[in-house]
Scaffold this motif. Sequence first.
Motif, PDB file in Angstrom:
ATOM      1  N   GLU A 205       1.240  -1.294  -0.364  1.00  0.00           N
ATOM      2  CA  GLU A 205      -0.015   0.131  -0.026  1.00  0.00           C
ATOM      3  C   GLU A 205       0.731   1.058  -0.079  1.00  0.00           C
ATOM      4  O   GLU A 205      -0.109   2.248  -0.368  1.00  0.00           O
ATOM      5  CB  GLU A 205      -1.099  -0.638   1.222  1.00  0.00           C
ATOM      6  CG  GLU A 205      -2.293  -1.172   1.719  1.00  0.00           C
ATOM      7  CD  GLU A 205      -2.634  -1.079   3.339  1.00  0.00           C
ATOM      8  OE1 GLU A 205      -2.282  -0.660   3.462  1.00  0.00           O
ATOM      9  OE2 GLU A 205      -3.070  -2.322   2.767  1.00  0.00           O
ATOM     10  N   TRP A 207       2.134   2.243   2.185  1.00  0.00           N
ATOM     11  CA  TRP A 207       2.019   2.721   4.545  1.00  0.00           C
ATOM     12  C   TRP A 207       3.448   2.131   4.699  1.00  0.00           C
ATOM     13  O   TRP A 207       3.230   1.293   4.927  1.00  0.00           O
ATOM     14  CB  TRP A 207       1.380   1.959   4.276  1.00  0.00           C
ATOM     15  CG  TRP A 207      -0.039   2.970   3.933  1.00  0.00           C
ATOM     16  CD1 TRP A 207      -0.340   3.314   2.788  1.00  0.00           C
ATOM     17  CD2 TRP A 207      -1.343   2.676   5.077  1.00  0.00           C
ATOM     18  NE1 TRP A 207      -1.833   4.000   3.000  1.00  0.00           N
ATOM     19  CE2 TRP A 207      -3.071   3.307   4.058  1.00  0.00           C
ATOM     20  CE3 TRP A 207      -1.837   1.805   5.774  1.00  0.00           C
ATOM     21  CZ2 TRP A 207      -3.757   3.258   4.520  1.00  0.00           C
ATOM     22  CZ3 TRP A 207      -3.225   1.910   5.838  1.00  0.00           C
ATOM     23  CH2 TRP A 207      -4.097   2.655   5.503  1.00  0.00           C
ATOM     24  N   TRP A 234      -3.796   2.489  12.623  1.00  0.00           N
ATOM     25  CA  TRP A 234      -4.293   2.968  11.643  1.00  0.00           C
ATOM     26  C   TRP A 234      -5.717   2.846  11.154  1.00  0.00           C
ATOM     27  O   TRP A 234      -5.331   1.049  10.708  1.00  0.00           O
ATOM     28  CB  TRP A 234      -3.358   3.817  10.141  1.00  0.00           C
ATOM     29  CG  TRP A 234      -1.868   4.246  10.678  1.00  0.00           C
ATOM     30  CD1 TRP A 234      -0.741   4.097  11.027  1.00  0.00           C
ATOM     31  CD2 TRP A 234      -2.067   5.600   9.845  1.00  0.00           C
ATOM     32  NE1 TRP A 234       0.422   4.435  10.989  1.00  0.00           N
ATOM     33  CE2 TRP A 234      -0.422   5.686  10.305  1.00  0.00           C
ATOM     34  CE3 TRP A 234      -2.813   6.259   9.753  1.00  0.00           C
ATOM     35  CZ2 TRP A 234      -0.219   7.827  10.360  1.00  0.00           C
ATOM     36  CZ3 TRP A 234      -2.843   7.906   9.502  1.00  0.00           C
ATOM     37  CH2 TRP A 234      -1.119   8.343   9.834  1.00  0.00           C
ATOM     38  N   GLN A 257       2.311  14.695   7.997  1.00  0.00           N
ATOM     39  CA  GLN A 257       1.883  13.069   7.601  1.00  0.00           C
ATOM     40  C   GLN A 257       1.077  13.372   6.643  1.00  0.00           C
ATOM     41  O   GLN A 257      -0.129  14.517   7.881  1.00  0.00           O
ATOM     42  CB  GLN A 257       1.694  12.253   8.882  1.00  0.00           C
ATOM     43  CG  GLN A 257       0.914  11.049   9.043  1.00  0.00           C
ATOM     44  CD  GLN A 257       1.748  10.279   7.745  1.00  0.00           C
ATOM     45  OE1 GLN A 257       3.401  10.150   7.873  1.00  0.00           O
ATOM     46  NE2 GLN A 257       1.093  10.060   6.622  1.00  0.00           N
ATOM     47  N   ARG A 260      -3.891   9.142   5.589  1.00  0.00           N
ATOM     48  CA  ARG A 260      -4.169   7.613   4.439  1.00  0.00           C
ATOM     49  C   ARG A 260      -5.648   7.269   4.299  1.00  0.00           C
ATOM     50  O   ARG A 260      -5.988   7.438   5.033  1.00  0.00           O
ATOM     51  CB  ARG A 260      -3.241   6.905   5.481  1.00  0.00           C
ATOM     52  CG  ARG A 260      -1.772   6.546   6.040  1.00  0.00           C
ATOM     53  CD  ARG A 260      -1.371   5.819   6.444  1.00  0.00           C
ATOM     54  NE  ARG A 260       0.033   5.927   6.818  1.00  0.00           N
ATOM     55  CZ  ARG A 260       0.967   4.962   7.593  1.00  0.00           C
ATOM     56  NH1 ARG A 260       0.294   3.941   8.372  1.00  0.00           N
ATOM     57  NH2 ARG A 260       2.174   5.127   7.489  1.00  0.00           N
ATOM     58  N   LYS A 261      -5.824   6.355   2.689  1.00  0.00           N
ATOM     59  CA  LYS A 261      -5.724   6.526   2.258  1.00  0.00           C
ATOM     60  C   LYS A 261      -6.570   5.171   1.590  1.00  0.00           C
ATOM     61  O   LYS A 261      -6.274   4.377   1.321  1.00  0.00           O
ATOM     62  CB  LYS A 261      -7.242   7.373   1.441  1.00  0.00           C
ATOM     63  CG  LYS A 261      -7.084   9.073   1.836  1.00  0.00           C
ATOM     64  CD  LYS A 261      -7.406  10.064   0.466  1.00  0.00           C
ATOM     65  CE  LYS A 261      -7.816  11.006   1.256  1.00  0.00           C
ATOM     66  NZ  LYS A 261      -8.478  12.165   0.017  1.00  0.00           N
ATOM     67  N   ARG A 262      -8.023   4.716   1.707  1.00  0.00           N
ATOM     68  CA  ARG A 262      -8.724   3.434   1.168  1.00  0.00           C
ATOM     69  C   ARG A 262      -9.339   3.123   0.740  1.00  0.00           C
ATOM     70  O   ARG A 262     -10.144   3.700   0.938  1.00  0.00           O
ATOM     71  CB  ARG A 262      -7.844   2.251   1.642  1.00  0.00           C
ATOM     72  CG  ARG A 262      -6.969   0.946   1.859  1.00  0.00           C
ATOM     73  CD  ARG A 262      -6.853  -0.602   3.821  1.00  0.00           C
ATOM     74  NE  ARG A 262      -6.049  -0.850   3.035  1.00  0.00           N
ATOM     75  CZ  ARG A 262      -5.775  -0.962   4.537  1.00  0.00           C
ATOM     76  NH1 ARG A 262      -6.745  -1.115   5.093  1.00  0.00           N
ATOM     77  NH2 ARG A 262      -4.585  -1.264   4.787  1.00  0.00           N
TER      78      ARG A 262
END
Length: 299
Positions: A205, A207, A234, A257, A260-262
């Motif tokens: 990903e 990350w 997270w 920072q 963060r995405k999904r």
Amino acid sequence: MYRPKSTVEQWRIFQAVVDYGGYAQAAEKLNKSQSSLNHAVAKLQQALGLALLEVRGRKACLTPQGEVFLRRSRKLTQDVESLERLADILSSGWEPVLRIVVEASLPRAPLYQALAEFRPRSRGCRIHLVETQPSGCQTVISQQAANLVFASRAYPNITSLPLATTVYVPVCAPDHPLAALAEVGQTELEQQLELVLADGNEQEEGWARGEQRWIINHLHDALSLLRRGVGFAWLPLDVVSPMIHDGILVRLNMANQALRKRFTHLILPGTTPPGPAASLLLSLIRQHYDGHEEPGNTP
């Protein structure tokens, strides 16, 4: 082998005589002769060895045993009617079962809302809701072992619909050392245990992950550990927002920072178009995901 002493039709006639107050009234409603109804009930009572009805004047009255059998027989006839309706439903192509697989790290509140609306319209269709990891989703898709799959990525040559973007934020317990910091950088994170809601493929990903990490298969387990002060994680913002509001978890203030995405993709693994039950559920899912908004998407 057991052989029934009675028939469903005899029980229906018995119920009709009670419901309409007598043989003559029931015969008129059922469009049958009174003698045929008398014969059916008499044969039923003879087979059981019990008196279910007794005639008082022109009215047929239940005996104590008849009251018991009336209640039980109503369930019998209702079950038979349900079976017959089910046959009609299945013959029309309506699916008896829908299997739904959801990747563990994805939030699913809109799915729950869609299922709640689907229930009264399901016509007996059963739901199998299964949580799995990304590798499990891939296996299910390759084997076409589900009707609908919610995954964090699309797959080549497989029908998929983009549903939503989920924001993930770092959280920990209020008494965790990270919660006391006014600003948290990657260096501070790397010194702490991270609970990773994934199956070990988290590097794909992009990350960055610390060296100290536990791989957690289920969101419930991650939340239970976090509340006990074990590590940070997270997690989906719409899942943890109520806990942050109630002071159960703390959202870490990250320095430089990005969020963060999904993505949530709805995968249709089958090679044939979805049936009527799946199509109905699919429309409800799209409706609820279209109207779903992340709470507080700002860093």
